[in-house]
Scaffold this active site. Structure first.
Site, mmCIF file in Angstrom:
data_model
loop_
_atom_site.group_PDB
_atom_site.id
_atom_site.type_symbol
_atom_site.label_atom_id
_atom_site.label_comp_id
_atom_site.label_asym_id
_atom_site.label_seq_id
_atom_site.Cartn_x
_atom_site.Cartn_y
_atom_site.Cartn_z
ATOM 1 N N THR A 175 19.087 3.099 -10.215
ATOM 2 C CA THR A 175 19.287 2.233 -9.059
ATOM 3 C C THR A 175 20.631 1.507 -9.129
ATOM 4 O O THR A 175 21.137 1.226 -10.217
ATOM 5 C CB THR A 175 18.183 1.164 -8.989
ATOM 6 O OG1 THR A 175 18.259 0.334 -10.149
ATOM 7 C CG2 THR A 175 16.818 1.803 -8.942
ATOM 8 N N ARG A 208 21.862 0.487 -13.816
ATOM 9 C CA ARG A 208 22.580 -0.756 -14.077
ATOM 10 C C ARG A 208 21.778 -1.591 -15.053
ATOM 11 O O ARG A 208 20.557 -1.723 -14.943
ATOM 12 C CB ARG A 208 22.813 -1.540 -12.769
ATOM 13 C CG ARG A 208 23.914 -0.946 -11.892
ATOM 14 C CD ARG A 208 25.277 -1.101 -12.553
ATOM 15 N NE ARG A 208 26.367 -0.588 -11.746
ATOM 16 C CZ ARG A 208 26.896 0.618 -11.863
ATOM 17 N NH1 ARG A 208 26.386 1.466 -12.750
ATOM 18 N NH2 ARG A 208 27.917 0.989 -11.123
ATOM 19 N N GLU A 237 27.561 -6.317 -20.444
ATOM 20 C CA GLU A 237 28.526 -5.411 -21.081
ATOM 21 C C GLU A 237 29.921 -6.034 -21.059
ATOM 22 O O GLU A 237 30.294 -6.653 -20.061
ATOM 23 C CB GLU A 237 28.567 -4.069 -20.334
ATOM 24 C CG GLU A 237 27.292 -3.265 -20.409
ATOM 25 C CD GLU A 237 27.376 -1.962 -19.592
ATOM 26 O OE1 GLU A 237 28.493 -1.598 -19.171
ATOM 27 O OE2 GLU A 237 26.335 -1.338 -19.364
ATOM 28 N N HIS A 254 27.310 3.080 -21.915
ATOM 29 C CA HIS A 254 27.610 3.280 -20.501
ATOM 30 C C HIS A 254 28.491 4.509 -20.296
ATOM 31 O O HIS A 254 29.533 4.464 -19.635
ATOM 32 C CB HIS A 254 28.282 2.044 -19.909
ATOM 33 C CG HIS A 254 28.142 1.945 -18.419
ATOM 34 N ND1 HIS A 254 28.173 0.744 -17.757
ATOM 35 C CD2 HIS A 254 27.968 2.887 -17.444
ATOM 36 C CE1 HIS A 254 28.038 0.945 -16.456
ATOM 37 N NE2 HIS A 254 27.912 2.252 -16.242
ATOM 38 N N GLY A 257 27.679 9.159 -17.322
ATOM 39 C CA GLY A 257 28.435 9.945 -16.353
ATOM 40 C C GLY A 257 29.822 10.337 -16.806
ATOM 41 O O GLY A 257 30.632 10.815 -16.001
#
Length: 381
Positions: A175, A208, A237, A254, A257
């Site tokens: 989300t 997130r 972060e 993180h 991607g």
């Protein structure tokens, strides 16, 4: 034309060089003085683009080479007539690769059959929808929760988050961060919902960090210790909770991607948007910036169980354990903040599953369906 660009954006010279003069800086260090006389600002998610940064600058275009936009004050940009573009979907395939690598690793460690689990997906946008497609193609049962989409498209096919919590073995969060309103996602998994997770549940967050109450999750993991967590995104972060990190089975900085393909796709999408903003032709084709993979093909000669074949091919392209180990190592050497950022700044080359062609013999042709469903190119013979 002066362009200020995050130093870690790949292919920036070839994509943005034709527009003007490039000034490349670390994303966290881009400040007001750096962009005061800039015409365009190209960032990633670590640069907060707000009034404090843009005050009295001459910036007329802001682009973020990411799918997320919660680091951008879009209302401010609109108020000042500043053009904006993001790169939705640019790294969605890489995030799905990350999820599959994680779940196949956990199933091996835990001795449970991945393909027999029920996976709940929260957020069915670019990432969640592609994850659902791949899992369904693999024969994995999926349930999805996305209240905004359900509101627009009708409730058929969607279930509530509480239903996912009651019925799913795996819960994947994809989300955006929405702070308030009827579809707020801030601490969507609060203490109550975290406590309601059934023993044995796998909780994976690649959306997130603020969508999960980190203290409540740490309490569940350190107390009962009967669920498994995979976190790629974190509250605060890069100053992540070291205590929570130590309790998470797969903890990564993180980078879900962070495939080369996804990064290049993001760069290319923003240069396309800037060309449109300037009413100029596009300077660069995506094929011109995307190199061939180091491992282009792999041949399977002997039959393997389906999940073993999946793990072999997945790890030939991307093994999530490498990123988990790198974060642990860098945090020990440099501390939490510097270690987290160092992992991201010096992330090793990673390609997507789709760049690997798997060649099957007649004896292994039965694996064609599962391997294709997982995202690989597959041929027989």
């Amino acid at each position: 034309m002066k362009l200020v660009i995050d130093a870690n954006i790949p292919a920036a010279d070839i994509c943005f060089g034709p527009f003007g003069t490039l000034h490349r800086l670390p994303g966290r260090e881009i400040g007001r003085a750096d962009i005061a006389d800039a015409d365009a600002l190209i960032v990633r998610s670590i640069t907060q683009v707000n009034e404090a940064l843009l005050h009295q600058s001459r910036v007329r275009f802001v682009g973020t080479c990411t799918i997320g936009t919660d680091h951008i004050d879009r209302a401010l940009l609109a108020q000042h007539g500043i053009g904006f573009a993001s790169a939705p979907g640019c790294n969605a395939e890489a995030v799905v690769d990350y999820v599959l690598s994680s779940l196949l690793t956990l199933s091996e460690q835990g001795g449970w059959p991945f393909l027999e689990r029920t996976v709940g997906i929260v957020g069915v946008g670019n990432v969640g929808s592609r994850l659902q497609q791949r899992l369904q193609a693999l024969g994995v049962e999926t349930l999805v929760c996305d209240p905004p989409r359900a509101e627009m498209e009708g409730q058929q096919g969607f279930v509530s988050l509480d239903t996912l919590i009651r019925t799913c073995d795996v819960l994947c969060l994809h989300t955006p961060l929405v702070q308030d309103g009827p579809h707020a996602t801030y601490q969507l998994l609060d203490a109550q919902r975290i406590n309601e997770l059934a023993p044995g549940t796998v909780l994976l967050n690649a959306g997130r960090g603020d969508c999960i109450d980190g203290l409540a999750l740490r309490s569940r993991l350190s107390g009962k210790g009967d669920i498994t967590a995979v976190l790629d995104v974190w509250e605060s972060e890069p100053d992540i909770d070291a205590g929570l990190r130590d309790l998470v089975t797969l903890a990564t900085p993180h980078i879900a991607g962070h495939s080369l393909d996804g990064k290049l796709r993001g760069t290319w999408m923003i240069q396309e948007a800037l060309a449109r903003q300037l009413a100029q032709p596009s300077h660069t084709a995506f094929s011109a910036i995307c190199p061939p993979p180091a491992l282009a093909s792999l041949t399977l000669q002997q039959a393997l169980p389906v999940e073993d074949a999946l793990r072999l091919c997945v790890r030939a392209v991307y093994d999530v354990r490498r990123d988990h180990d790198a974060l642990q190592r860098q945090v020990l050497q440099q501390g939490v903040r510097r270690g987290f950022d160092d992992c991201r700044a010096h992330y090793p080359l990673r390609r997507e599953f789709a760049t690997l062609k798997v060649v099957l013999s007649s004896e292994t042709e039965v694996l064609k369906g599962p391997l294709k469903a997982a995202g690989f190119q597959v041929s027989v013979g």
